[in-house]
Motif scaffolding. Structure first.
Motif, PDB file in Angstrom:
ATOM      1  N   GLU A  21       0.790  -1.171  -0.042  1.00  0.00           N
ATOM      2  CA  GLU A  21       0.167   0.191   0.068  1.00  0.00           C
ATOM      3  C   GLU A  21       0.793   1.148  -0.250  1.00  0.00           C
ATOM      4  N   ARG A  22       2.290   1.016  -0.342  1.00  0.00           N
ATOM      5  CA  ARG A  22       2.859   2.547  -0.279  1.00  0.00           C
ATOM      6  C   ARG A  22       2.766   3.234  -1.202  1.00  0.00           C
ATOM      7  N   TRP A  23       2.613   2.641  -2.254  1.00  0.00           N
ATOM      8  CA  TRP A  23       2.518   3.464  -3.466  1.00  0.00           C
ATOM      9  C   TRP A  23       0.850   3.548  -4.104  1.00  0.00           C
ATOM     10  N   ASN A  24       0.203   4.937  -4.272  1.00  0.00           N
ATOM     11  CA  ASN A  24      -0.835   5.093  -4.702  1.00  0.00           C
ATOM     12  C   ASN A  24      -1.288   4.282  -6.092  1.00  0.00           C
ATOM     13  N   ILE A  25      -2.118   3.336  -6.437  1.00  0.00           N
ATOM     14  CA  ILE A  25      -2.518   2.877  -7.801  1.00  0.00           C
ATOM     15  C   ILE A  25      -3.452   4.054  -8.261  1.00  0.00           C
ATOM     16  N   THR A  26      -3.159   4.121  -9.466  1.00  0.00           N
ATOM     17  CA  THR A  26      -3.943   5.238 -10.427  1.00  0.00           C
ATOM     18  C   THR A  26      -4.501   4.856 -11.554  1.00  0.00           C
ATOM     19  N   LEU A  27      -3.915   3.456 -11.991  1.00  0.00           N
ATOM     20  CA  LEU A  27      -4.734   2.965 -13.171  1.00  0.00           C
ATOM     21  C   LEU A  27      -4.437   1.530 -12.918  1.00  0.00           C
ATOM     22  N   PHE A  28      -5.715   0.506 -13.234  1.00  0.00           N
ATOM     23  CA  PHE A  28      -5.670  -0.561 -13.043  1.00  0.00           C
ATOM     24  C   PHE A  28      -6.520  -1.399 -14.341  1.00  0.00           C
ATOM     25  N   HIS A  29      -5.940  -2.490 -14.979  1.00  0.00           N
ATOM     26  CA  HIS A  29      -6.627  -3.360 -15.698  1.00  0.00           C
ATOM     27  C   HIS A  29      -6.425  -4.769 -15.716  1.00  0.00           C
ATOM     28  N   TYR A  30      -7.606  -5.507 -15.504  1.00  0.00           N
ATOM     29  CA  TYR A  30      -7.221  -6.850 -15.550  1.00  0.00           C
ATOM     30  C   TYR A  30      -8.405  -7.744 -15.928  1.00  0.00           C
ATOM     31  N   ARG A  31      -8.141  -8.795 -16.840  1.00  0.00           N
ATOM     32  CA  ARG A  31      -9.234  -9.639 -17.392  1.00  0.00           C
ATOM     33  C   ARG A  31      -8.720 -10.885 -17.364  1.00  0.00           C
ATOM     34  N   ASN A  32      -9.549 -11.820 -16.638  1.00  0.00           N
ATOM     35  CA  ASN A  32      -9.283 -13.085 -16.486  1.00  0.00           C
ATOM     36  C   ASN A  32      -9.896 -13.890 -17.841  1.00  0.00           C
ATOM     37  N   HIS A  33      -8.803 -14.491 -18.790  1.00  0.00           N
ATOM     38  CA  HIS A  33      -9.236 -14.943 -19.852  1.00  0.00           C
ATOM     39  C   HIS A  33      -9.134 -16.860 -19.797  1.00  0.00           C
ATOM     40  N   GLY A  34      -8.882 -17.172 -18.641  1.00  0.00           N
ATOM     41  CA  GLY A  34      -8.720 -18.524 -18.553  1.00  0.00           C
ATOM     42  C   GLY A  34      -7.452 -18.987 -18.872  1.00  0.00           C
ATOM     43  N   ALA A  35      -6.270 -18.089 -19.221  1.00  0.00           N
ATOM     44  CA  ALA A  35      -5.043 -18.690 -19.473  1.00  0.00           C
ATOM     45  C   ALA A  35      -4.210 -19.115 -18.127  1.00  0.00           C
ATOM     46  N   ALA A  36      -2.997 -19.439 -18.401  1.00  0.00           N
ATOM     47  CA  ALA A  36      -2.438 -19.890 -17.457  1.00  0.00           C
ATOM     48  C   ALA A  36      -1.578 -18.868 -16.509  1.00  0.00           C
ATOM     49  N   ASP A  37      -1.367 -17.655 -17.144  1.00  0.00           N
ATOM     50  CA  ASP A  37      -0.907 -16.410 -16.616  1.00  0.00           C
ATOM     51  C   ASP A  37      -2.140 -15.321 -16.721  1.00  0.00           C
ATOM     52  N   GLY A  38      -1.933 -14.512 -15.499  1.00  0.00           N
ATOM     53  CA  GLY A  38      -2.992 -13.368 -15.146  1.00  0.00           C
ATOM     54  C   GLY A  38      -2.231 -12.102 -15.623  1.00  0.00           C
ATOM     55  N   LEU A  39      -2.701 -11.086 -16.536  1.00  0.00           N
ATOM     56  CA  LEU A  39      -2.001  -9.981 -17.055  1.00  0.00           C
ATOM     57  C   LEU A  39      -2.792  -8.935 -16.338  1.00  0.00           C
ATOM     58  N   VAL A  40      -1.817  -7.962 -15.963  1.00  0.00           N
ATOM     59  CA  VAL A  40      -2.259  -6.890 -15.202  1.00  0.00           C
ATOM     60  C   VAL A  40      -1.524  -5.641 -15.982  1.00  0.00           C
ATOM     61  N   LEU A  41      -2.314  -4.501 -16.157  1.00  0.00           N
ATOM     62  CA  LEU A  41      -1.826  -3.267 -16.460  1.00  0.00           C
ATOM     63  C   LEU A  41      -1.858  -2.172 -15.270  1.00  0.00           C
ATOM     64  N   ALA A  42      -1.015  -1.577 -14.571  1.00  0.00           N
ATOM     65  CA  ALA A  42      -1.290  -0.890 -13.495  1.00  0.00           C
ATOM     66  C   ALA A  42      -0.397   0.509 -13.649  1.00  0.00           C
ATOM     67  N   GLY A  43      -0.905   1.351 -13.019  1.00  0.00           N
ATOM     68  CA  GLY A  43      -0.220   2.665 -12.822  1.00  0.00           C
ATOM     69  C   GLY A  43       0.013   3.279 -11.298  1.00  0.00           C
ATOM     70  N   PHE A  44       1.176   3.879 -11.199  1.00  0.00           N
ATOM     71  CA  PHE A  44       1.468   4.203  -9.758  1.00  0.00           C
ATOM     72  C   PHE A  44       2.044   5.743  -9.820  1.00  0.00           C
ATOM     73  N   GLU A  45       1.526   6.127  -8.655  1.00  0.00           N
ATOM     74  CA  GLU A  45       1.961   7.507  -8.284  1.00  0.00           C
ATOM     75  C   GLU A  45       3.356   7.459  -7.702  1.00  0.00           C
ATOM     76  N   ILE A  46       4.394   7.743  -8.280  1.00  0.00           N
ATOM     77  CA  ILE A  46       5.775   7.613  -7.640  1.00  0.00           C
ATOM     78  C   ILE A  46       6.521   8.970  -7.498  1.00  0.00           C
ATOM     79  N   GLN A  47       6.425   9.541  -6.421  1.00  0.00           N
ATOM     80  CA  GLN A  47       7.059  10.604  -5.766  1.00  0.00           C
ATOM     81  C   GLN A  47       8.583  10.652  -6.185  1.00  0.00           C
ATOM     82  N   PRO A  48       9.118  11.870  -6.674  1.00  0.00           N
ATOM     83  CA  PRO A  48      10.592  12.059  -6.761  1.00  0.00           C
ATOM     84  C   PRO A  48      11.216  11.358  -5.650  1.00  0.00           C
ATOM     85  N   GLY A  49      12.372  10.966  -5.918  1.00  0.00           N
ATOM     86  CA  GLY A  49      13.282  10.292  -4.875  1.00  0.00           C
ATOM     87  C   GLY A  49      12.822   8.982  -4.632  1.00  0.00           C
ATOM     88  N   SER A  50      11.522   8.458  -4.796  1.00  0.00           N
ATOM     89  CA  SER A  50      11.298   7.071  -4.290  1.00  0.00           C
ATOM     90  C   SER A  50      11.299   6.036  -5.489  1.00  0.00           C
TER      91      SER A  50
END
Length: 515
Positions: free
Chosen positions: A451-480
């Motif tokens: 929970e340290r970094w704020n999630i700003t975008l998230f997309h996930y769709r289960n397609h029944g495959a062996a691997d789950g695929l996620v696209l995620a965005g994070f707000e990362i402050q300078p220096g971190s």
């Protein structure tokens, strides 16, 4: 043209359809039967040379022409299975055929007609819809003396389709209820006029797509009436007005009419595939969609129920749509919108409230500093009752949500358009992740992410495959940045930064922030 019921019996018994057609198999659907607690049987008209029952009616009508009529040639308007059935029949009977198809007909269907008809079939592309093609076909018939071969509203066509009923009575004499798809009504009329005279106790249920219910409209009006519009998904039954003769027979012999939704049709395509490994076209799956719905509505057990897979001419790319919608039709998935607070940890807290249920989809984009709007897909074990209980629980926890499972626009468009650019969001970076897919995998992924970094975008769709695929965005402050990358490396998931991906920059990045 109207003929007596006894004459229909004679026509069906003497129809020479087996010059070209096969006596199609009846398959017992083991998996679906076990699930529904009834014996489910499927008549396999996809086994015909043109993958549809339409061959029977077209060939029977062609065979009844006089030598003089046949020498003049025939004409028909069709963008689908009737065109292919007539082309095949014309080649076998050495009769020249002109087949008028809308200019918008996919090349694959035009090419199929030409292939089946060879030198005996001439394809004419005219107009942008079926009505225009039909009008032009009638003009050609008047001008050149061609015999019109209608797709459903003629006794010879009806009798040709009725040969399916003859076979069914031999193959399944103990059948309790038969479900038949209805477009123009030729299939239902032909089968019903035969079976009801020989086995009147057999119940016949006509099945229509919700957005093309011309028989239901005719029954309500007491006569055939034109629908304002018809749906395009189940194009094999997309008929605006039922035929006069087919309506007369259906009105007399069909016991009940029901409709099924697009999602229910998609679920039926999957049901058929699971048991037979055959991919039905949407119209071909109507009867199975109705069987599932009818059993649930009437709590049937121990009955012998039959359906007809009336066609399997499906555009391959349609399968993407079918796969997306089939679990909604089975009531094994729900989709809904929910508001959650825009703060660290809120996303994970909401997932925890879902109680370990399988998450099939998450679409989220940062909007402002107060609340987030999320599109959620959820697996269900017990159908709508389970979702209703979950909805009540979430409301008591303070979440505002609404069900989108029956919202066609949401399922067809909005689910892919959730988000956009945030009003103001600095220091966003985008990453794609892969992780082993199993029940609870997404929740574990979120817990591991922390929970340290704020999630700003998230997309996930289960397609029944062996691997789950996620696209995620994070707000990362300078220096971190260094700490963040080190954290990702410790998670053990495959990841790749996508911040410089041109698709992200063009559609999703904050124009005033990091790009």
């Amino acid at each position: 043209m109207t003929v007596s019921d006894a004459e229909y019996l004679k026509k069906i018994l003497l129809a020479p359809v087996y010059d070209v057609a096969v006596k199609s198999d009846v398959d017992y659907l083991t998996r679906l039967s076990d699930e529904l607690g009834n014996e489910i049987y499927l008549k396999r008209e996809d086994q015909q040379p043109v993958k549809s029952f339409k061959l029977r009616g077209a060939y029977n009508r062609l065979s009844q022409l006089s030598d003089a009529e046949a020498a003049c040639g025939v004409v028909a308007a069709s963008a689908g299975n009737h065109a292919q059935g007539l082309a095949y029949s014309a080649r076998r009977r050495n009769v020249p055929a002109v087949i008028v198809m809308p200019e918008t007909t996919p090349d694959i269907k035009v090419d199929a007609v030409r292939k089946f008809g060879g030198e005996y079939a001439t394809v004419v592309l005219h107009g942008t819809n079926f009505d225009a093609a039909k009008t032009h076909a009638a003009h050609l018939a008047d001008t050149h003396g061609y015999a019109m071969i209608p797709p459903f509203d003629h006794p010879d066509v009806i009798a040709g389709q009725g040969t399916i009923g003859r076979e069914l009575l031999e193959q399944l004499p103990e059948l309790d209820t038969l479900f038949i798809a209805v477009g123009g009504g030729g299939l239902a009329a032909g089968i019903a006029v035969y079976l009801k005279q020989l086995k009147p106790q057999l119940k016949i249920v006509a099945v229509e797509a919700e957005d093309s219910a011309c028989l239901q409209a005719a029954l309500e009006a007491g006569k055939p009436v034109a629908l304002d519009s018809v749906g395009i998904f189940a194009d094999g039954v997309a008929v605006r007005i039922i035929g006069d003769e087919t309506f007369r027979l259906c009105q007399q012999y069909v016991d009940e009419v029901m409709t099924v939704s697009t999602d229910e049709i998609c679920a039926a395509i999957k049901d058929i595939f699971d048991d037979t490994r055959v991919i039905a076209e949407p119209a071909g799956a109507l009867s199975v969609a109705a069987i599932r719905k009818y059993v649930q509505q009437h709590h049937l057990r121990g009955q012998k129920l039959g359906g007809i897979l009336c066609g399997a001419n499906i555009n391959f790319h349609t399968l993407r749509y079918v796969s997306e919608r089939c679990e909604l039709g089975e009531q094994k998935e729900a989709v809904f919108a929910v508001r959650i607070p825009e703060r660290k940890g809120a996303f994970r807290e909401f997932c925890a409230e879902l109680g370990g249920r399988g998450i099939t989809e998450f679409n989220y984009r940062y909007a402002d500093g107060d609340e987030a709007h999320i599109f959620v897909g959820l697996k269900l074990r017990e159908g709508k009752a389970e979702f209703a209980a979950l909805t009540e629980r979430l409301h008591t926890q303070g979440y505002s949500l609404f069900d989108l499972s029956d919202n066609e626009m949401a399922k067809l468009h909005v689910r892919y358009m959730v988000g956009g650019r945030p009003h103001q969001l600095q220091h966003e970076r985008i990453f794609s992740f892969e992780f082993p897919e199993y029940p609870g995998a997404l929740m574990k992924f979120l817990q591991t992410l922390g929970e340290r970094w704020n999630i700003t975008l998230f997309h996930y769709r289960n397609h029944g495959a062996a691997d789950g695929l996620v696209l995620a965005g994070f707000e990362i402050q300078p220096g971190s940045e260094t700490d963040f990358i080190a954290h990702l490396q410790q998670l053990g998931y495959q990841y790749r930064e996508q911040t410089d991906n041109p698709a992200y920059k063009f559609f999703l990045a904050d124009m005033h922030g990091r790009s």
